[in-house]
Design an enzyme around this catalytic site. Structure first.
Site, PDB file in Angstrom:
ATOM      1  N   SER A 137       0.867  -1.193   0.000  1.00 51.11           N
ATOM      2  CA  SER A 137       0.000   0.000   0.000  1.00 51.11           C
ATOM      3  C   SER A 137       0.893   1.228   0.000  1.00 51.11           C
ATOM      4  CB  SER A 137      -0.861   0.006   1.263  1.00 51.11           C
ATOM      5  OG  SER A 137      -1.544   1.238   1.412  1.00 51.11           O
ATOM      6  N   TYR A 150      -1.939  -0.306  10.626  1.00 50.44           N
ATOM      7  CA  TYR A 150      -1.906  -0.659   9.198  1.00 50.44           C
ATOM      8  C   TYR A 150      -0.637  -0.107   8.541  1.00 50.44           C
ATOM      9  CZ  TYR A 150      -3.726  -1.098   4.365  1.00 50.44           C
ATOM     10  OH  TYR A 150      -3.911  -1.413   3.034  1.00 50.44           O
TER      11      TYR A 150
HETATM   12  N1  LIG Z   1      -8.640  -0.890  -1.188  1.00 47.65           N
HETATM   13  C1  LIG Z   1      -7.654  -0.041  -0.965  1.00 47.65           C
HETATM   14  O1  LIG Z   1      -7.860   1.184  -0.921  1.00 47.65           O
HETATM   15  C2  LIG Z   1      -6.248  -0.568  -0.804  1.00 47.65           C
HETATM   16  C3  LIG Z   1      -5.195   0.344  -0.977  1.00 47.65           C
HETATM   17  C4  LIG Z   1      -3.887  -0.120  -0.834  1.00 47.65           C
HETATM   18  C5  LIG Z   1      -3.639  -1.443  -0.557  1.00 47.65           C
HETATM   19  N2  LIG Z   1      -4.686  -2.318  -0.404  1.00 47.65           N
HETATM   20  C6  LIG Z   1      -4.351  -3.700  -0.105  1.00 47.65           C
HETATM   21  O2  LIG Z   1      -4.861  -4.531  -1.131  1.00 47.65           O
HETATM   22  C7  LIG Z   1      -5.003  -5.857  -0.611  1.00 47.65           C
HETATM   23  C8  LIG Z   1      -6.349  -6.430  -1.066  1.00 47.65           C
HETATM   24  O3  LIG Z   1      -7.404  -5.694  -0.478  1.00 47.65           O
HETATM   25  P1  LIG Z   1      -8.723  -5.224  -1.272  1.00 47.65           P
HETATM   26  O4  LIG Z   1      -8.652  -3.758  -1.345  1.00 47.65           O
HETATM   27  O5  LIG Z   1      -8.888  -6.021  -2.512  1.00 47.65           O
HETATM   28  O6  LIG Z   1      -9.859  -5.533  -0.192  1.00 47.65           O
HETATM   29  P2  LIG Z   1     -10.701  -6.847   0.156  1.00 47.65           P
HETATM   30  O7  LIG Z   1     -11.648  -7.139  -0.945  1.00 47.65           O
HETATM   31  O8  LIG Z   1     -11.241  -6.588   1.521  1.00 47.65           O
HETATM   32  O9  LIG Z   1      -9.614  -8.014   0.187  1.00 47.65           O
HETATM   33  C9  LIG Z   1      -8.970  -8.483   1.325  1.00 47.65           C
HETATM   34  C10 LIG Z   1      -8.886  -9.996   1.220  1.00 47.65           C
HETATM   35  O10 LIG Z   1      -8.054 -10.483   2.267  1.00 47.65           O
HETATM   36  C11 LIG Z   1      -8.626 -11.689   2.751  1.00 47.65           C
HETATM   37  N3  LIG Z   1      -8.211 -11.893   4.137  1.00 47.65           N
HETATM   38  C12 LIG Z   1      -8.360 -11.066   5.188  1.00 47.65           C
HETATM   39  N4  LIG Z   1      -7.895 -11.631   6.301  1.00 47.65           N
HETATM   40  C13 LIG Z   1      -7.420 -12.866   5.945  1.00 47.65           C
HETATM   41  C14 LIG Z   1      -6.820 -13.942   6.643  1.00 47.65           C
HETATM   42  N5  LIG Z   1      -6.597 -13.888   7.957  1.00 47.65           N
HETATM   43  N6  LIG Z   1      -6.473 -15.046   5.944  1.00 47.65           N
HETATM   44  C15 LIG Z   1      -6.689 -15.137   4.614  1.00 47.65           C
HETATM   45  N7  LIG Z   1      -7.258 -14.141   3.882  1.00 47.65           N
HETATM   46  C16 LIG Z   1      -7.620 -13.035   4.560  1.00 47.65           C
HETATM   47  C17 LIG Z   1     -10.138 -11.485   2.636  1.00 47.65           C
HETATM   48  O11 LIG Z   1     -10.812 -12.736   2.488  1.00 47.65           O
HETATM   49  P3  LIG Z   1     -11.513 -13.514   3.714  1.00 47.65           P
HETATM   50  O12 LIG Z   1     -12.169 -12.458   4.567  1.00 47.65           O
HETATM   51  O13 LIG Z   1     -12.484 -14.433   3.059  1.00 47.65           O
HETATM   52  O14 LIG Z   1     -10.423 -14.242   4.426  1.00 47.65           O
HETATM   53  C18 LIG Z   1     -10.252 -10.664   1.354  1.00 47.65           C
HETATM   54  O15 LIG Z   1     -10.473 -11.491   0.233  1.00 47.65           O
HETATM   55  C19 LIG Z   1      -4.860  -5.754   0.910  1.00 47.65           C
HETATM   56  O16 LIG Z   1      -3.595  -6.210   1.312  1.00 47.65           O
HETATM   57  C20 LIG Z   1      -4.972  -4.253   1.150  1.00 47.65           C
HETATM   58  O17 LIG Z   1      -4.302  -3.850   2.325  1.00 47.65           O
HETATM   59  C21 LIG Z   1      -5.979  -1.901  -0.526  1.00 47.65           C
END
Ligand SMILES: NC(=O)c1ccc[n+]([C@@H]2O[C@H](COP(=O)([O-])OP(=O)(O)OC[C@H]3O[C@@H](n4cnc5c(N)ncnc54)[C@H](OP(=O)(O)O)[C@@H]3O)[C@@H](O)[C@H]2O)c1
Length: 252
Positions: A137, A150
């Site tokens: 991120s 975070y």
């Molecule tokens: N959206 C943003 O603005 C943003 C910006 C920068 C970086 N990111 C990063 O992008 C990545 C993906 O996030 P996203 O934005 O696509 O949101 P998201 O749809 O909420 O994806 C997060 C995923 O992580 C999984 N997860 C959470 N805890 C887990 C665990 N203990 N074990 C296995 N899986 C787990 C969740 O699945 P389950 O709940 O089914 O386990 C979910 O599929 C993350 O690392 C996030 O920090 C996001």
């Protein structure tokens, strides 16, 4: 098969958001993909593709991560691409950041990446091109108010990939982090709902307040992050290692 250096991928958190977008893009390119996460129902939806397999696993649990790779090796074969994408973000001022929230945030985002890469590397062929990619991120590159845990976790991820890249530089496996700014996924929707609840802003105003942080005044699309990952998977990215690549409209 398109021009990729890899053939078998594992993506943690592949059931939703950018993980699901990357899974479909790689699968459409002919890559055999395993998506993992805790919820079997969301994984099953993404796995409705001939090249995608679902594996239920929790990245915070060492045994679960080991079993995840063992299942992948059995069903698809050893990965040559491992994407540590699973993450969670919950905001709180420092004074209200409980030890539980701190530990949970570090467990999922940092320890989860460490376990995914350690166990992934253990089964990868170190003599063939491979890719370890973390979806970190911009919070791994700069500070934001109200997300100390975070930011600390994602900064840790950037340190982890730089260190691993130095350690395995003599192998043809690269290790990088992709660092998106605010990106339109379910995680962002949670942040928007939180801003609405705490400030009384409308949903549109809350979304605009996050988009404004990006100098291009827009939210990053998951497809842009997936495209960056596809480039890292091309043979021409073989020299790119130990890098934290910002996909943020110039935010950092
Ligand atoms: N959206 C943003 O603005 C943003 C910006 C920068 C970086 N990111 C990063 O992008 C990545 C993906 O996030 P996203 O934005 O696509 O949101 P998201 O749809 O909420 O994806 C997060 C995923 O992580 C999984 N997860 C959470 N805890 C887990 C665990 N203990 N074990 C296995 N899986 C787990 C969740 O699945 P389950 O709940 O089914 O386990 C979910 O599929 C993350 O690392 C996030 O920090 C996001």
């Amino acid at each position: 098969m398109s021009n990729l250096a890899i053939r078998r991928a594992l993506i943690t958190g592949g059931g939703t958001g950018v993980g699901a977008v990357m899974a479909r893009m790689l699968a459409d390119a002919g890559v055999k993909v395993a998506v993992s996460g805790r919820r079997s129902d969301v994984l099953a939806e993404v796995a409705n593709h001939e090249n995608i397999t679902a594996i239920v696993a929790d990245v915070t649990d060492e045994t679960s991560v080991r079993d995840m790779f063992a299942t992948m090796v059995d069903v698809i074969g050893a990965p040559d691409l491992v994407i540590a994408n699973a993450g969670m973000a919950e905001s709180a001022p420092i004074g209200k950041t409980s030890v539980d929230l701190w530990k949970q945030t570090l467990d999922v985002n940092l320890t989860g990446t460490f376990l995914t890469f350690r166990e992934g590397l253990a089964v990868m062929d170190k003599t063939k091109p491979g890719r370890l990619i973390s979806i970190a991120s911009t919070a791994g590159l700069k500070g934001y108010a109200y997300v100390t845990a975070y930011c600390a976790a994602k900064h840790g991820v950037v340190g982890l990939i730089k260190s691993m890249a130095a350690e395995i530089a003599k192998s043809p496996i690269t290790v990088n982090a992709v660092c998106p700014g605010f990106m339109e996924t379910p995680m962002l929707e949670k942040s928007v709902a939180n801003i609405v609840a705490k400030t009384g802003m409308t949903v549109d105003e809350a979304r605009a307040s996050l988009a404004k942080i990006n100098p291009q005044n827009r939210l990053i699309q998951p497809q842009e992050v997936a495209d960056t990952v596809m480039w890292l998977c091309s043979p021409s990215a073989a020299s790119i290692t130990g890098q934290a690549i910002s996909v943020s409209g110039g935010e950092i």
